[in-house]
Design an enzyme around this catalytic site. Structure first.
Site, short mmCIF file in Angstrom:
data_model
loop_
_atom_site.label_atom_id
_atom_site.label_comp_id
_atom_site.label_asym_id
_atom_site.label_seq_id
_atom_site.Cartn_x
_atom_site.Cartn_y
_atom_site.Cartn_z
N LYS A 256 0.84 -1.03 -0.07
CA LYS A 256 0.31 0.15 0.08
C LYS A 256 0.76 0.76 -0.22
CE LYS A 256 -2.70 2.83 2.57
NZ LYS A 256 -3.26 2.64 4.72
N ASP A 261 -2.68 10.49 3.56
CA ASP A 261 -3.14 10.02 4.36
C ASP A 261 -4.17 11.05 5.18
OD1 ASP A 261 -6.05 8.74 4.16
OD2 ASP A 261 -5.40 7.79 5.63
N LYS A 268 -9.71 13.45 9.01
CA LYS A 268 -8.79 11.89 10.28
C LYS A 268 -8.47 14.01 11.40
CE LYS A 268 -5.70 8.75 8.18
NZ LYS A 268 -6.27 7.96 8.86
N ASP A 279 1.67 6.76 5.74
CA ASP A 279 0.78 5.59 5.45
C ASP A 279 1.48 4.54 3.31
OD1 ASP A 279 -1.33 4.57 5.81
OD2 ASP A 279 -2.34 5.71 4.55
N GLU A 340 -8.98 3.34 2.85
CA GLU A 340 -8.02 4.12 1.65
C GLU A 340 -8.24 3.19 1.21
OE1 GLU A 340 -5.24 5.09 3.37
OE2 GLU A 340 -7.24 5.62 3.55
N ARG A 342 -7.82 -0.31 1.54
CA ARG A 342 -7.52 -1.51 1.50
C ARG A 342 -8.04 -1.32 -0.56
NH1 ARG A 342 -11.70 -1.61 6.32
NH2 ARG A 342 -10.04 -0.92 7.00
#
Length: 493
Positions: A256, A261, A268, A279, A340, A342
Site C-alpha cells: 500500500k 492520507d 482525520k 502511510d 482507503e 484496502r
C-alpha cells in the site's frame, strides 16, 4: 563508515577504541589482555559489579601511552541464551558509545560460546542499522559517522568478508525503506516515489509503471477513486527481480502506497496527522525488499507491486456512499473514505494475481488503527489463507526480531464485509474486529486458490518502534523479515 575483518589484532592498527564482548559470569574476554595488559578492566568490573548481563556495559578511559584510549565492554548475557539476535542487539547498543571514536577494533569472538560467522554478521548489522539517522533537513550538521573505521577481529575473518556483502544488501534495503517513510509528503509524492523505484534498475530490477490512463483501461476504479481528490497522479508500479530459473513462478509482494492520507472527505483529526506521511510504509517495504534481494543477487524470481496514490479532500474527492467497480468486477460501497488502503490493495492484489500469476502473494500495509489496539507496537498482525505460509512467516519473524502474530479469518467475519447497496462495504460499522474485517475485505480479491498473507504493519512501521538497533522514526520493519522468508523457503527451491 568502513568495516574490515581481520584474523589477528596488531598494535600497529593504531585504533583509539576497543570493544570486547563479555559472556555473563565467564572469567575471561577475547582480546581483553591485548588492549588491557595491566588488568585495569577487571578491577573496574568488581567496582561496577559488572558481570556481563545482557545490555549492561562498562566504558573505561585509558591514559596516554596505553594500547587504546577507550575500552567498551559489552555484556552478552547468559551462555545458554546467546543467539544471533543477542549479537544484533548488542551491536546496536554499542554504536552510540562510538560517537567520538575514529578507528575501532571489535573483538568479535566471545569466549564461552561457540563462535559462528552469523554472530559477527549480526553484530555488524546491528551496529550499522543503529547508525542510520534522518537529518537531511537540519541545517546544523553533526560529525559525519561515515568516517568511522571498524575492524572486527575474528577467527572467521575470511568468511565474514565474503558474507558481509549480503549484510550490506540487507542494510541498503532497510535504509531505503526508512528513507522513503521518513521523507515528508511535499518532497515524496507519487511522481517522486516512482522515480525512487526506477533507481532499482541499476541493480537489475525491471520496473514497469502503469499510469492513470492505463489504470482506467484496466478498470482499477477502487484505486483510482482514492486518488480523485489529489492533483498528484495515481500509479501502479511493478518491479521484477528475475534471479531464479526461467520457468520458475515468482513470489509476489504487494504494498500500500498512500503517500499522504488525510482521510479524504472522512477527514482525520489534526492531532498526529503529520504521521500520515508514513502511510506508504507497505510500498516502501516492498521497494526496500526488492533492493535487498537484487543487491545480494538472490537466486529467486520476485515481483514487487505497489499502488501509489494520495488521499486528499477536494471538490472531486470520493464521497462516503459512493459505489465503485473494482478491477475484479466486484462493486464496493465506500462507507468511509479513510478506509482507503484496502481499496488500493483490492485492485493491486487482483492485478497481481490475475495478470502476473505468482505462486504466492504477501501484502503489507499500514492498514488499521485496530491492529495497534490489539498488538501495540511490538508485533505486526498476520492474516492468511495458508497454514504453511503462516509457519514460515512466524519463524522468520522470530529469527529477525520482526515478529508477526496471526489473527483468525473465516466465514463469520467474511459476511460482515457484505455491502448494503453493493457487493462489499469498505468499512463495516458496529461489529468490532476492525483489522480482521479489513483482511477479509482483501481476501475477496485473492480467494483461496493461491497462498496469500496480509501483514498489517500500522503499529510497527514508524513512530513507536524503537529498539536496540533502531533509533529512527521509521523502523524499516519487514525488509529483514521477508528477506529471511525468501532466503530460507523460496530461494534455490
Amino acid at each position: 563508515m568502513k568495516i574490515y575483518f581481520k584474523k589477528n589484532y596488531l598494535p600497529s592498527m593504531d585504533v583509539d577504541t576497543a570493544v570486547v564482548l563479555q559472556v555473563e559470569k565467564y572469567e575471561n574476554s577475547f582480546g581483553l589482555e591485548a588492549v588491557d595488559p595491566k588488568g585495569v578492566a577487571k578491577k573496574s568490573f568488581l567496582r561496577e559489579n559488572f558481570k556481563g548481563v545482557f545490555g549492561t556495559q562498562v566504558k573505561l578511559l585509558y591514559p596516554e601511552g596505553s594500547p587504546v584510549a577507550c575500552l567498551q565492554v559489552m555484556g552478552l548475557g547468559k551462555q545458554e541464551e546467546i543467539n544471533d539476535q543477542t549479537f544484533l542487539k548488542t551491536g546496536g547498543l554499542c554504536f552510540p558509545q562510538l560517537n567520538k571514536a575514529n578507528k575501532v577494533v571489535v573483538f568479535a569472538d566471545a569466549l564461552g560460546i561457540e563462535n559462528q560467522t552469523s554472530q559477527v554478521m549480526h553484530f555488524a548489522l546491528g551496529l550499522l542499522l543503529r547508525s542510520y539517522s534522518f537529518k537531511h533537513y537540519h541545517t546544523q550538521k553533526t560529525k559525519n559517522e561515515k568516517n568511522l573505521e571498524i575492524t572486527f577481529i575474528t577467527e572467521n575473518a575470511e568468511l565474514c568478508q565474503k558474507e558481509f556483502d549480503d549484510v550490506k544488501a540487507i542494510l541498503g534495503g532497510v535504509n531505503l525503506t526508512k528513507e522513503l517513510v521518513n521523507e515528508p509528503a511535499n518532497i515524496l509524492g507519487t511522481n517522486e516515489f516512482v522515480e525512487r523505484t526506477q533507481q532499482l534498475q541499476t541493480l537489475g530490477v525491471e520496473v514497469e509503471v502503469l499510469n492513470k490512463e492505463t489504470l482506467e483501461k484496466l478498470g482499477m476504479n477502487a484505486l483510482l477513486g482514492v486518488a480523485q481528490g489529489s492533483q498528484r497522479p495515481p500509479y501502479l508500479v511493478v518491479m521484477k527481480w528475475l534471479g531464479g530459473n526461467e520457468n520458475e513462478k515468482p513470489v509476489a509482494f504487494v504494498g500500500k502506497g498512500v503517500v499522504f492520507d488525510t482521510g479524504g472527505i472522512s477527514l482525520k483529526p489534526s492531532n498526529k496527522m503529520e504521521d500520515m506521511k508514513g502511510d506508504m510504509a507497505g510500498a516502501a517495504t516492498v521497494v526496500g525488499l526488492m533492493h535487498a534481494l537484487a543487491a545480494r543477487k538472490a537466486k529467486v524470481n520476485v515481483l514487487g507491486v505497489i499502488g501509489l496514490v494520495e488521499n486528499m479532500p477536494g471538490s472531486n474527492a470520493q464521497r462516503p456512499g459512493d459505489i465503485v467497480t473494482s478491477m475484479s468486477g466486484q462493486t464496493i460501497e465506500v462507507i468511509n473514505t479513510d478506509a482507503e488502503g484496502r481499496l488500493v490493495l483490492a485492485d493491486a492484489l487482483w492485478y497481481c494475481k490475475t495478470k502476473l500469476q505468482p505462486k504466492m502473494i504477501i501484502d503489507l500495509a499500514t492498514l488499521t488503527g485496530a491492529i495497534v489496539v490489539a498488538l501495540g507496537y511490538e508485533y505486526a498482525g498476520l492474516f492468511s489463507n495458508n497454514k504453511e505460509l503462516v509457519k514460515q512467516l512466524v519463524h522468520s519473524g522470530e529469527v529477525t526480531e520482526e515478529k508477526v502474530w496471526q489473527f483468525p479469518l473465516g466465514p463469520e467475519y467474511d459476511r460482515l464485509v457484505d455491502g448494503k447497496f453493493a457487493d462489499i462495504s469498505n468499512c463495516p460499522v458496529g461489529y468490532g474486529a476492525g483489522s480482521i474485517t479489513a483482511a477479509q475485505f482483501l481476501k475477496r480479491f485473492v480467494g483461496d486458490d493461491i497462498p496469500w498473507a496480509h501483514i498489517d504493519i500500522a503499529g510497527v512501521a514508524s513512530g513507536k518502534k524503537k529498539n536496540e538497533f533502531n533509533s529512527s522514526w521509521a523502523s524499516g520493519f519487514g525488509v529483514r523479515l521477508l528477506n529471511h522468508l525468501v532466503k530460507d523457503y523460496y530461494e534455490n527451491k
